[in-house]
Design an enzyme around this catalytic site. Structure first.
Site, PDB file in Angstrom:
ATOM      1  N   SER A  21     -10.832  -0.012   3.764  1.00 44.95           N
ATOM      2  CA  SER A  21     -10.014  -0.197   4.906  1.00 44.95           C
ATOM      3  C   SER A  21      -9.264   1.080   5.409  1.00 44.95           C
ATOM      4  O   SER A  21      -8.694   1.647   4.435  1.00 44.95           O
ATOM      5  CB  SER A  21      -8.592  -1.174   4.494  1.00 44.95           C
ATOM      6  N   GLU A  23      -4.632   3.985   6.414  1.00 49.03           N
ATOM      7  CA  GLU A  23      -4.263   3.914   5.047  1.00 49.03           C
ATOM      8  C   GLU A  23      -4.767   5.277   4.124  1.00 49.03           C
ATOM      9  O   GLU A  23      -4.288   5.463   3.098  1.00 49.03           O
ATOM     10  CB  GLU A  23      -4.984   2.706   4.553  1.00 49.03           C
ATOM     11  N   ARG A  27       0.655  -1.185  -0.134  1.00 49.65           N
ATOM     12  CA  ARG A  27       0.044  -0.083   0.091  1.00 49.65           C
ATOM     13  C   ARG A  27       0.815   1.230  -0.026  1.00 49.65           C
ATOM     14  O   ARG A  27       0.588   2.203   0.608  1.00 49.65           O
ATOM     15  CB  ARG A  27      -0.846   0.070   1.234  1.00 49.65           C
TER      16      ARG A  27
HETATM   17  P1  FAD Z   1      -8.638   8.957  -4.682  1.00 52.46           P
HETATM   18  O1  FAD Z   1      -9.147   8.461  -3.489  1.00 52.46           O
HETATM   19  O2  FAD Z   1      -9.393  10.464  -5.026  1.00 52.46           O
HETATM   20  O3  FAD Z   1      -7.114   9.485  -4.094  1.00 52.46           O
HETATM   21  C1  FAD Z   1      -6.084   8.683  -3.539  1.00 52.46           C
HETATM   22  C2  FAD Z   1      -4.906   9.385  -3.303  1.00 52.46           C
HETATM   23  O4  FAD Z   1      -4.319   9.241  -4.731  1.00 52.46           O
HETATM   24  C3  FAD Z   1      -4.790  10.844  -3.062  1.00 52.46           C
HETATM   25  O5  FAD Z   1      -3.570  10.901  -2.302  1.00 52.46           O
HETATM   26  C4  FAD Z   1      -4.847  11.358  -4.387  1.00 52.46           C
HETATM   27  O6  FAD Z   1      -4.269  12.888  -4.375  1.00 52.46           O
HETATM   28  C5  FAD Z   1      -4.108  10.581  -5.189  1.00 52.46           C
HETATM   29  N1  FAD Z   1      -4.237  10.585  -6.894  1.00 52.46           N
HETATM   30  C6  FAD Z   1      -5.302  10.297  -7.332  1.00 52.46           C
HETATM   31  N2  FAD Z   1      -5.330  10.467  -8.550  1.00 52.46           N
HETATM   32  C7  FAD Z   1      -4.055  10.790  -8.795  1.00 52.46           C
HETATM   33  C8  FAD Z   1      -3.451  11.251 -10.094  1.00 52.46           C
HETATM   34  N3  FAD Z   1      -3.935  11.257 -11.179  1.00 52.46           N
HETATM   35  N4  FAD Z   1      -2.217  11.753  -9.869  1.00 52.46           N
HETATM   36  C9  FAD Z   1      -1.410  11.721  -8.737  1.00 52.46           C
HETATM   37  N5  FAD Z   1      -2.249  11.450  -7.564  1.00 52.46           N
HETATM   38  C10 FAD Z   1      -3.456  10.807  -7.523  1.00 52.46           C
HETATM   39  N6  FAD Z   1      -7.701  -0.254  -1.990  1.00 52.46           N
HETATM   40  C11 FAD Z   1      -7.005  -1.245  -2.217  1.00 52.46           C
HETATM   41  O7  FAD Z   1      -5.592  -1.340  -2.311  1.00 52.46           O
HETATM   42  N7  FAD Z   1      -7.561  -2.631  -2.473  1.00 52.46           N
HETATM   43  C12 FAD Z   1      -8.934  -2.736  -2.220  1.00 52.46           C
HETATM   44  O8  FAD Z   1      -9.224  -3.906  -2.183  1.00 52.46           O
HETATM   45  C13 FAD Z   1      -9.741  -1.690  -1.800  1.00 52.46           C
HETATM   46  N8  FAD Z   1     -11.173  -1.866  -1.868  1.00 52.46           N
HETATM   47  C14 FAD Z   1     -11.877  -0.725  -1.417  1.00 52.46           C
HETATM   48  C15 FAD Z   1     -13.235  -0.873  -1.223  1.00 52.46           C
HETATM   49  C16 FAD Z   1     -14.004   0.101  -0.780  1.00 52.46           C
HETATM   50  C17 FAD Z   1     -15.646  -0.004  -0.711  1.00 52.46           C
HETATM   51  C18 FAD Z   1     -13.593   1.551  -0.995  1.00 52.46           C
HETATM   52  C19 FAD Z   1     -14.495   2.779  -0.761  1.00 52.46           C
HETATM   53  C20 FAD Z   1     -12.278   1.735  -1.057  1.00 52.46           C
HETATM   54  C21 FAD Z   1     -11.197   0.534  -1.482  1.00 52.46           C
HETATM   55  N9  FAD Z   1      -9.911   0.628  -1.452  1.00 52.46           N
HETATM   56  C22 FAD Z   1      -9.236  -0.304  -1.782  1.00 52.46           C
HETATM   57  C23 FAD Z   1      -9.338   2.087  -1.580  1.00 52.46           C
HETATM   58  C24 FAD Z   1      -9.354   2.875  -2.968  1.00 52.46           C
HETATM   59  O9  FAD Z   1     -10.352   2.370  -3.694  1.00 52.46           O
HETATM   60  C25 FAD Z   1      -8.097   2.795  -3.693  1.00 52.46           C
HETATM   61  O10 FAD Z   1      -6.981   3.379  -2.959  1.00 52.46           O
HETATM   62  C26 FAD Z   1      -8.201   3.396  -4.940  1.00 52.46           C
HETATM   63  O11 FAD Z   1      -6.885   3.430  -5.780  1.00 52.46           O
HETATM   64  C27 FAD Z   1      -8.466   5.014  -4.867  1.00 52.46           C
HETATM   65  O12 FAD Z   1      -8.781   5.750  -5.911  1.00 52.46           O
HETATM   66  P2  FAD Z   1      -9.407   7.059  -6.340  1.00 52.46           P
HETATM   67  O13 FAD Z   1      -9.226   7.245  -7.596  1.00 52.46           O
HETATM   68  O14 FAD Z   1     -10.804   7.229  -5.485  1.00 52.46           O
HETATM   69  O15 FAD Z   1      -8.303   7.880  -5.547  1.00 52.46           O
HETATM   70  P1  NAP Z   2      -9.786 -10.854   4.391  1.00 47.96           P
HETATM   71  O1  NAP Z   2      -9.715 -11.646   3.236  1.00 47.96           O
HETATM   72  O2  NAP Z   2     -10.926 -11.189   5.317  1.00 47.96           O
HETATM   73  O3  NAP Z   2      -8.348 -11.067   5.114  1.00 47.96           O
HETATM   74  C1  NAP Z   2      -8.329 -10.163   6.442  1.00 47.96           C
HETATM   75  C2  NAP Z   2      -7.064  -9.691   6.288  1.00 47.96           C
HETATM   76  O4  NAP Z   2      -5.768 -10.730   6.353  1.00 47.96           O
HETATM   77  C3  NAP Z   2      -6.706  -8.793   5.033  1.00 47.96           C
HETATM   78  O5  NAP Z   2      -6.288  -7.512   5.283  1.00 47.96           O
HETATM   79  C4  NAP Z   2      -5.471  -9.629   4.324  1.00 47.96           C
HETATM   80  O6  NAP Z   2      -4.513  -8.768   4.038  1.00 47.96           O
HETATM   81  C5  NAP Z   2      -5.162 -10.774   5.273  1.00 47.96           C
HETATM   82  N1  NAP Z   2      -5.126 -11.936   4.574  1.00 47.96           N
HETATM   83  C6  NAP Z   2      -6.252 -12.827   4.401  1.00 47.96           C
HETATM   84  N2  NAP Z   2      -5.487 -13.822   3.791  1.00 47.96           N
HETATM   85  C7  NAP Z   2      -4.261 -13.622   3.396  1.00 47.96           C
HETATM   86  C8  NAP Z   2      -3.318 -14.456   2.734  1.00 47.96           C
HETATM   87  N3  NAP Z   2      -3.762 -15.607   2.138  1.00 47.96           N
HETATM   88  N4  NAP Z   2      -2.326 -13.875   2.583  1.00 47.96           N
HETATM   89  C9  NAP Z   2      -1.826 -12.649   3.135  1.00 47.96           C
HETATM   90  N5  NAP Z   2      -2.801 -12.018   3.919  1.00 47.96           N
HETATM   91  C10 NAP Z   2      -3.940 -12.235   3.913  1.00 47.96           C
HETATM   92  O7  NAP Z   2     -10.060  -9.405   3.916  1.00 47.96           O
HETATM   93  P2  NAP Z   2     -11.447  -8.584   3.368  1.00 47.96           P
HETATM   94  O8  NAP Z   2     -11.434  -7.316   3.891  1.00 47.96           O
HETATM   95  O9  NAP Z   2     -12.331  -9.403   2.912  1.00 47.96           O
HETATM   96  O10 NAP Z   2     -10.590  -8.030   2.049  1.00 47.96           O
HETATM   97  C11 NAP Z   2     -10.231  -9.157   1.001  1.00 47.96           C
HETATM   98  C12 NAP Z   2      -8.901  -8.522   0.278  1.00 47.96           C
HETATM   99  O11 NAP Z   2      -9.299  -7.171  -0.392  1.00 47.96           O
HETATM  100  C13 NAP Z   2      -7.757  -8.210   0.657  1.00 47.96           C
HETATM  101  O12 NAP Z   2      -6.598  -8.322   0.030  1.00 47.96           O
HETATM  102  C14 NAP Z   2      -7.845  -6.759   1.229  1.00 47.96           C
HETATM  103  O13 NAP Z   2      -6.700  -5.998   1.251  1.00 47.96           O
HETATM  104  C15 NAP Z   2      -8.812  -6.111   0.028  1.00 47.96           C
HETATM  105  N6  NAP Z   2      -9.472  -5.015   0.376  1.00 47.96           N
HETATM  106  C16 NAP Z   2      -8.618  -3.592   0.606  1.00 47.96           C
HETATM  107  C17 NAP Z   2      -9.325  -2.690   0.876  1.00 47.96           C
HETATM  108  C18 NAP Z   2      -8.624  -1.396   1.020  1.00 47.96           C
HETATM  109  O14 NAP Z   2      -9.326  -0.271   1.248  1.00 47.96           O
HETATM  110  N7  NAP Z   2      -7.341  -1.270   0.937  1.00 47.96           N
HETATM  111  C19 NAP Z   2     -10.695  -2.766   1.170  1.00 47.96           C
HETATM  112  C20 NAP Z   2     -11.320  -3.830   1.008  1.00 47.96           C
HETATM  113  C21 NAP Z   2     -10.881  -5.172   0.639  1.00 47.96           C
HETATM  114  P3  NAP Z   2      -4.159  -8.097   2.660  1.00 47.96           P
HETATM  115  O15 NAP Z   2      -5.054  -6.770   3.017  1.00 47.96           O
HETATM  116  O16 NAP Z   2      -2.874  -7.574   2.992  1.00 47.96           O
HETATM  117  O17 NAP Z   2      -4.550  -8.692   1.535  1.00 47.96           O
END
Ligand code: FAD
Ligand code: NAP
Length: 335
Positions: free
Chosen positions: A234, A331, A162
């Site tokens: 998250s 995050e 991340r």
């Molecule tokens: P924004 O929220 O608008 O911006 C995020 C950051 O990126 C800010 O710092 C912004 O300035 C910067 N940014 C955006 N666009 C640009 C650009 N063109 N140039 C430079 N900087 C820029 N994240 C995960 O990693 N894994 C997941 O599974 C995941 N699941 C999610 C589920 C839900 C329900 C939600 C609401 C969020 C989730 N996220 C997840 C977080 C989010 O979706 C990601 O971080 C996504 O990449 C953010 O994209 P955005 O366009 O909305 O960025």
């Molecule tokens: P989950 O599967 O219930 O798992 C809970 C946590 O345990 C996760 O954060 C995940 O880490 C870790 N995990 C589970 N299994 C793993 C494995 N086999 N190896 C390494 N790490 C493991 O999580 P969930 O909420 O349903 O999300 C599923 C996936 O979507 C995850 O990868 C999660 O990161 C991603 N997600 C991200 C966001 C976001 O905003 N960043 C939001 C929703 C979902 P990791 O997160 O490192 O994978």
């Protein structure tokens, strides 16, 4: 083409649904637009994508830039690997859908993540054992100070868990214009994560379309839909701790999940589990809550301000630290 909006409400533009205003929001398509926009920016600026990873704590008194480019272009295809360029303004899940429809492997586990292509490299989005860095070849960006465009090869993006150079050294210095990906025609299902294999098998086996459907279905069943309950996914990162700390905690809490870290002498803890054990799952503090099915997700129960969400986040961080001696880092980008 540049489009400009003054004193605009940001509620529909952030998935937490926080009601704040922005002095000026400008949509851009390419580097020429940015050159023109930056020639008259004197105050602060930032880039807003889909607003799914930001917490807005007050009105934005400056300029927010928003990418409007929506092209996806095939750069090369040698029959095995296909190089694709997607503009920053493309909706991430539309890009994943585009790859799946064309039989291109690599992005399918990242289905249903909100936001735009331009933000994907910023925190190196990840899910179900795959990270954006696994398919990114390079990131084209506009250098604000130099007024030039350059492409940073993936190897120079300092991608981590991340994390990337765009959250570090290049923060506030560049605007991402497009991202280049390398996708494969060779099937390479990655299903060793949670219920993904079982869900995919239940749909008929590991085709690209089935993996995408399985990921989407699992996510829908666990995560709150921002259209219904404001959230930014998250809120905290999973903490990575030294092995000795992980061993101490495991001895005290045998049911605590532990995952490998990037290095052999580290372990990743599940922040959601720590928050749950600290008693916060499903609880709330005023209009800010902790989701009942996934304690990592903070939610806007209705009318919350950024300050309300932040106050809850700080309480959770303090309680987790007191109970486990572990710091959990946010995050979400707090503005
Ligand atoms: P924004 O929220 O608008 O911006 C995020 C950051 O990126 C800010 O710092 C912004 O300035 C910067 N940014 C955006 N666009 C640009 C650009 N063109 N140039 C430079 N900087 C820029 N994240 C995960 O990693 N894994 C997941 O599974 C995941 N699941 C999610 C589920 C839900 C329900 C939600 C609401 C969020 C989730 N996220 C997840 C977080 C989010 O979706 C990601 O971080 C996504 O990449 C953010 O994209 P955005 O366009 O909305 O960025
Ligand atoms: P989950 O599967 O219930 O798992 C809970 C946590 O345990 C996760 O954060 C995940 O880490 C870790 N995990 C589970 N299994 C793993 C494995 N086999 N190896 C390494 N790490 C493991 O999580 P969930 O909420 O349903 O999300 C599923 C996936 O979507 C995850 O990868 C999660 O990161 C991603 N997600 C991200 C966001 C976001 O905003 N960043 C939001 C929703 C979902 P990791 O997160 O490192 O994978």
């Amino acid at each position: 083409m540049i489009k400009e909006y003054r004193n605009i409400g940001l509620r529909p533009l952030n998935t937490f649904g926080i009601e704040v205003r922005c002095e000026r929001l400008v949509e851009f398509e390419d580097a020429a637009d940015l050159r023109e926009i930056f020639s008259c920016i004197t105050d602060c600026w930032n880039v807003l994508g889909g607003g799914s990873n930001v917490l807005l704590t007050g009105d934005y008194r400056g300029t927010l830039l928003k990418a409007a480019g929506k092209n996806i272009t095939v750069l090369s295809d040698d029959g095995a690997t296909v190089a694709v360029r997607a503009d920053a303004g493309v909706v991430w899940d539309d890009f994943v859908g585009w790859t799946v429809e064309r039989g291109l492997w690599g992005a399918e586990n990242l289905s249903h993540i909100p936001g735009t292509v331009g933000a994907a490299p910023v925190q190196n989005i990840g899910a179900y054992g795959v990270e954006a860095k696994d398919i990114i070849r390079g990131v084209a960006m506009y250098d604000v100070q130099g007024g030039t465009t350059l492409t940073l090869a993936a190897g120079h993006c300092a991608f981590g868990y991340r994390d990337s150079v765009f959250k570090g050294e290049l923060r506030g210095r560049v605007v991402i214009l497009s991202v280049d990906f390398a996708l494969s025609r060779t099937p390479s299902p990655r299903l060793d994560y949670g219920d993904l294999r079982a869900e995919t098998e239940a749909l008929g086996g590991p085709s690209l379309a089935n993996i995408r459907s399985a990921v989407t279905a699992i996510r829908r069943s666990k995560l709150p839909d921002p259209e219904e309950v404001g959230n930014a996914g998250s809120f905290f990162k999973n903490p990575v701790v030294p092995l000795a700390v992980a061993d101490r905690l495991k001895a005290e809490y045998p049911d605590m999940p532990l995952y490998p870290g990037a290095r052999d002498d580290e372990r990743k803890l599940a922040a959601g589990w720590l928050i749950d054990r600290a008693g916060w799952k499903g609880r709330s503090l005023g209009p800010a809550g902790v989701h009942a099915r996934q304690a990592l997700v903070l939610v806007n129960l209705g009318g919350a301000t950024g300050g309300d969400i932040l106050a809850l986040a700080h309480r959770i961080q303090a309680d987790v630290c007191e109970l486990f001696g572990v710091e959990i880092e946010m995050e979400v980008n707090v503005w």
